[in-house]
Design a protein around this motif. Structure first.
Motif, PDB file in Angstrom:
ATOM      1  N   ALA A 215       0.815  -1.210   0.000  1.00  0.00           N
ATOM      2  CA  ALA A 215       0.000   0.000   0.000  1.00  0.00           C
ATOM      3  C   ALA A 215       0.848   1.258   0.000  1.00  0.00           C
ATOM      4  O   ALA A 215       0.584   2.213  -0.743  1.00  0.00           O
ATOM      5  CB  ALA A 215      -0.920  -0.006   1.216  1.00  0.00           C
ATOM      6  N   ALA A 216       1.896   1.275   0.809  1.00  0.00           N
ATOM      7  CA  ALA A 216       2.739   2.470   0.905  1.00  0.00           C
ATOM      8  C   ALA A 216       3.613   2.647  -0.323  1.00  0.00           C
ATOM      9  O   ALA A 216       3.833   3.775  -0.792  1.00  0.00           O
ATOM     10  CB  ALA A 216       3.605   2.383   2.159  1.00  0.00           C
ATOM     11  N   GLN A 217       4.122   1.566  -0.880  1.00  0.00           N
ATOM     12  CA  GLN A 217       5.055   1.665  -2.001  1.00  0.00           C
ATOM     13  C   GLN A 217       4.368   1.865  -3.343  1.00  0.00           C
ATOM     14  O   GLN A 217       5.012   2.279  -4.304  1.00  0.00           O
ATOM     15  CB  GLN A 217       5.932   0.417  -2.050  1.00  0.00           C
ATOM     16  CG  GLN A 217       6.856   0.269  -0.849  1.00  0.00           C
ATOM     17  CD  GLN A 217       7.580  -1.066  -0.825  1.00  0.00           C
ATOM     18  OE1 GLN A 217       7.510  -1.820  -1.787  1.00  0.00           O
ATOM     19  NE2 GLN A 217       8.261  -1.352   0.271  1.00  0.00           N
ATOM     20  N   ASN A 218       3.068   1.556  -3.390  1.00  0.00           N
ATOM     21  CA  ASN A 218       2.354   1.714  -4.657  1.00  0.00           C
ATOM     22  C   ASN A 218       1.368   2.871  -4.630  1.00  0.00           C
ATOM     23  O   ASN A 218       0.571   3.037  -5.564  1.00  0.00           O
ATOM     24  CB  ASN A 218       1.622   0.416  -5.015  1.00  0.00           C
ATOM     25  CG  ASN A 218       2.589  -0.701  -5.365  1.00  0.00           C
ATOM     26  OD1 ASN A 218       3.182  -0.716  -6.446  1.00  0.00           O
ATOM     27  ND2 ASN A 218       2.762  -1.634  -4.449  1.00  0.00           N
ATOM     28  N   GLY A 219       1.384   3.639  -3.569  1.00  0.00           N
ATOM     29  CA  GLY A 219       0.643   4.885  -3.546  1.00  0.00           C
ATOM     30  C   GLY A 219      -0.850   4.782  -3.391  1.00  0.00           C
ATOM     31  O   GLY A 219      -1.575   5.676  -3.843  1.00  0.00           O
ATOM     32  N   TRP A 220      -1.373   3.727  -2.761  1.00  0.00           N
ATOM     33  CA  TRP A 220      -2.821   3.676  -2.543  1.00  0.00           C
ATOM     34  C   TRP A 220      -3.215   3.770  -1.069  1.00  0.00           C
ATOM     35  O   TRP A 220      -4.394   3.719  -0.748  1.00  0.00           O
ATOM     36  CB  TRP A 220      -3.439   2.444  -3.199  1.00  0.00           C
ATOM     37  CG  TRP A 220      -2.883   1.108  -2.822  1.00  0.00           C
ATOM     38  CD1 TRP A 220      -1.810   0.485  -3.357  1.00  0.00           C
ATOM     39  CD2 TRP A 220      -3.399   0.215  -1.823  1.00  0.00           C
ATOM     40  NE1 TRP A 220      -1.616  -0.735  -2.773  1.00  0.00           N
ATOM     41  CE2 TRP A 220      -2.583  -0.930  -1.824  1.00  0.00           C
ATOM     42  CE3 TRP A 220      -4.458   0.264  -0.933  1.00  0.00           C
ATOM     43  CZ2 TRP A 220      -2.791  -2.009  -0.977  1.00  0.00           C
ATOM     44  CZ3 TRP A 220      -4.683  -0.807  -0.088  1.00  0.00           C
ATOM     45  CH2 TRP A 220      -3.856  -1.924  -0.108  1.00  0.00           C
ATOM     46  N   MET A 221      -2.230   3.940  -0.184  1.00  0.00           N
ATOM     47  CA  MET A 221      -2.506   4.267   1.222  1.00  0.00           C
ATOM     48  C   MET A 221      -1.405   5.184   1.726  1.00  0.00           C
ATOM     49  O   MET A 221      -0.233   5.046   1.353  1.00  0.00           O
ATOM     50  CB  MET A 221      -2.554   3.002   2.104  1.00  0.00           C
ATOM     51  CG  MET A 221      -3.830   2.214   2.027  1.00  0.00           C
ATOM     52  SD  MET A 221      -3.889   0.886   3.269  1.00  0.00           S
ATOM     53  CE  MET A 221      -4.187   1.854   4.758  1.00  0.00           C
TER      54      MET A 221
ATOM     55  N   ALA B 148       5.343   6.543  -3.867  1.00  0.00           N
ATOM     56  CA  ALA B 148       5.520   5.378  -4.729  1.00  0.00           C
ATOM     57  C   ALA B 148       6.992   5.242  -5.066  1.00  0.00           C
ATOM     58  O   ALA B 148       7.728   6.237  -5.148  1.00  0.00           O
ATOM     59  CB  ALA B 148       4.698   5.516  -6.007  1.00  0.00           C
ATOM     60  N   GLN B 149       7.438   4.018  -5.234  1.00  0.00           N
ATOM     61  CA  GLN B 149       8.816   3.790  -5.643  1.00  0.00           C
ATOM     62  C   GLN B 149       9.010   4.218  -7.098  1.00  0.00           C
ATOM     63  O   GLN B 149       8.117   4.059  -7.929  1.00  0.00           O
ATOM     64  CB  GLN B 149       9.178   2.307  -5.489  1.00  0.00           C
ATOM     65  CG  GLN B 149       9.319   1.857  -4.053  1.00  0.00           C
ATOM     66  CD  GLN B 149       9.804   0.425  -3.961  1.00  0.00           C
ATOM     67  OE1 GLN B 149       9.690  -0.330  -4.904  1.00  0.00           O
ATOM     68  NE2 GLN B 149      10.356   0.070  -2.820  1.00  0.00           N
ATOM     69  N   SER B 150      10.183   4.725  -7.409  1.00  0.00           N
ATOM     70  CA  SER B 150      10.459   5.191  -8.775  1.00  0.00           C
ATOM     71  C   SER B 150      11.535   4.358  -9.456  1.00  0.00           C
ATOM     72  O   SER B 150      12.231   4.834 -10.341  1.00  0.00           O
ATOM     73  CB  SER B 150      10.891   6.662  -8.742  1.00  0.00           C
ATOM     74  OG  SER B 150      12.079   6.803  -7.976  1.00  0.00           O
TER      75      SER B 150
END
Length: 391
Positions: free
Chosen positions: A334-340, A362-364
């Motif tokens: 959730a934290a790394q993919n930007g949905w929480m 999100a990770q880049s």
């Protein structure tokens, strides 16, 4: 309710079957301990939690003066699985639910008013009978065929439950007889009534009971001979029948047998096999039941003016509270993919918010090749040196 075995099937007798009790307890305790939240649709379609909403207070803190939220929902779910219907009396103030009081399905009669054809709920108790309208009752229905009532699992599954009761009784009586099949004492002469009573007292009663298994008796003279009835347990397949009725009852309540301690042939209680079974139960049985309850709550407990913008919903993350590894993987995704947001995750873990935790990240590491090196991390400005000069 009549059965082919002659055993009456009621709610009380059903709960005396260990498998049925385990299935009902598992479902009721699992759902009643899930967090249930009230949401309001905000700007841009955002779902905003409403912890101070009157319905949220009722469902999460105090449904009535006598029960906790867990106890209340356990009662509703148990009634739903036994009778196919659960009822609660609504107490309202200013158009909002302020309390929910559980009503026993055994005492409730549902009918249609002969003139208006509206639903009426007639509740009988020692103090008398009370008639309620549909607006005053939260009626939670189980699976049905479109009528006013849900179908009762114990009514439509009474043959399987009656067979389980008869099998349990047969096994219990076998143990009571010392794991030995019955038989007859044969007498050469016709016995009088006093002689029959004396023979039972001397020959039969001391040999009964599991504690007397293998006991040796003494017969005097040649008045009696023993004629056993040969019916080994293996031939009767009594134990195998008991195993089959466990699976039948689990099928009736939609519970994988392994979850109530019964491993069928080819089923293991370890590794990915049990994980797949639990996931299947959550998807095909528990999930639809949760949706049924949510739909009923939103229809019966949300004020008409708020319907469509306010709703109640179970938080399925509660199922992960005992699985720290799965919970960590969910939060990381959730934290790394930007949905929480990170502070949303911290709230779920009852942790205080942190500065900078209210942004989506999100990770880049996965970017187009032509964009590599174009995103430069900000650098901290360094004040220029004064070369030793004093201001």
């Amino acid at each position: 309710m009549g059965t082919w075995t002659g055993k009456p099937v009621t709610a009380e007798s059903t709960l005396q079957i260990a498998t049925a009790l385990a299935c009902i307890r598992l479902t009721a305790s699992t759902i009643s301990t899930l967090p249930v939240n009230v949401y309001r649709e905000g700007s841009g379609g955002a779902h905003e939690r409403q912890p101070s909403h009157p319905l949220a207070v009722v469902l999460k803190q105090s449904p009535n003066a006598d029960q906790t939220p867990v106890e209340f929902l356990e009662g509703m779910l148990s009634a739903l699985m036994l009778w196919g219907n659960a009822f609660a009396l609504k107490t309202e103030s200013a158009g909002q639910i302020r309390a929910l009081t559980f009503l026993s399905p055994e005492r409730m009669t549902v009918r249609r008013d002969p003139e208006t054809y509206e639903l009426q709920y007639i509740y009988s108790e020692p103090r008398g009978r009370e008639t309620y309208s549909a607006a005053e009752i939260w009626h939670l229905r189980a699976f049905g065929v479109g009528g006013d009532l849900g179908l009762s699992p114990i009514q439509y599954g009474r043959q399987a439950l009656g067979l389980a009761m008869a099998t349990d009784e047969a096994a219990a009586r076998t143990f009571a007889n010392g794991m030995k099949p019955g038989g007859f004492f044969l007498s050469k002469n016709q016995l009088t009534e006093p002689q029959r009573a004396q023979a039972r007292k001397v020959l039969v009663e001391p040999m009964q009971g599991a504690e007397n298994a293998g006991r040796i008796g003494i017969l005097e003279g040649d008045a009696f001979t023993w004629q056993p009835i040969t019916m080994p347990l293996k031939d009767a397949e009594l134990l195998a029948t008991r195993g089959l009725h466990i699976e039948e009852i689990c099928r009736l309540f939609g519970i994988p047998p392994i979850l109530v301690g019964h491993a069928a042939n080819g089923v293991t209680a370890w590794g990915t096999g049990i994980e797949t079974i639990v996931l299947s139960w959550l998807t095909t049985s528990l999930g639809p039941l949760l949706r049924r309850i949510e739909a009923s709550m939103n229809k019966a407990l949300i004020a008409p003016g708020e319907r469509g913008t306010v709703w109640a919903e179970f938080s399925l993350e509660g199922l992960l509270r005992a699985d720290s590894d799965a919970r960590a993987k969910l939060y990381a995704s959730a934290a790394q993919n930007g949905w929480m947001k990170r502070n949303e995750i911290r709230r779920l873990e009852n942790l205080p918010p942190e500065p900078g935790g209210d942004v989506l990240t999100a990770q880049s590491n996965l970017v187009p090749l032509e964009k590599l090196g174009t995103i430069i991390a900000p650098t901290r400005e360094v004040p220029p040196a004064n070369n030793g000069e004093h201001q």
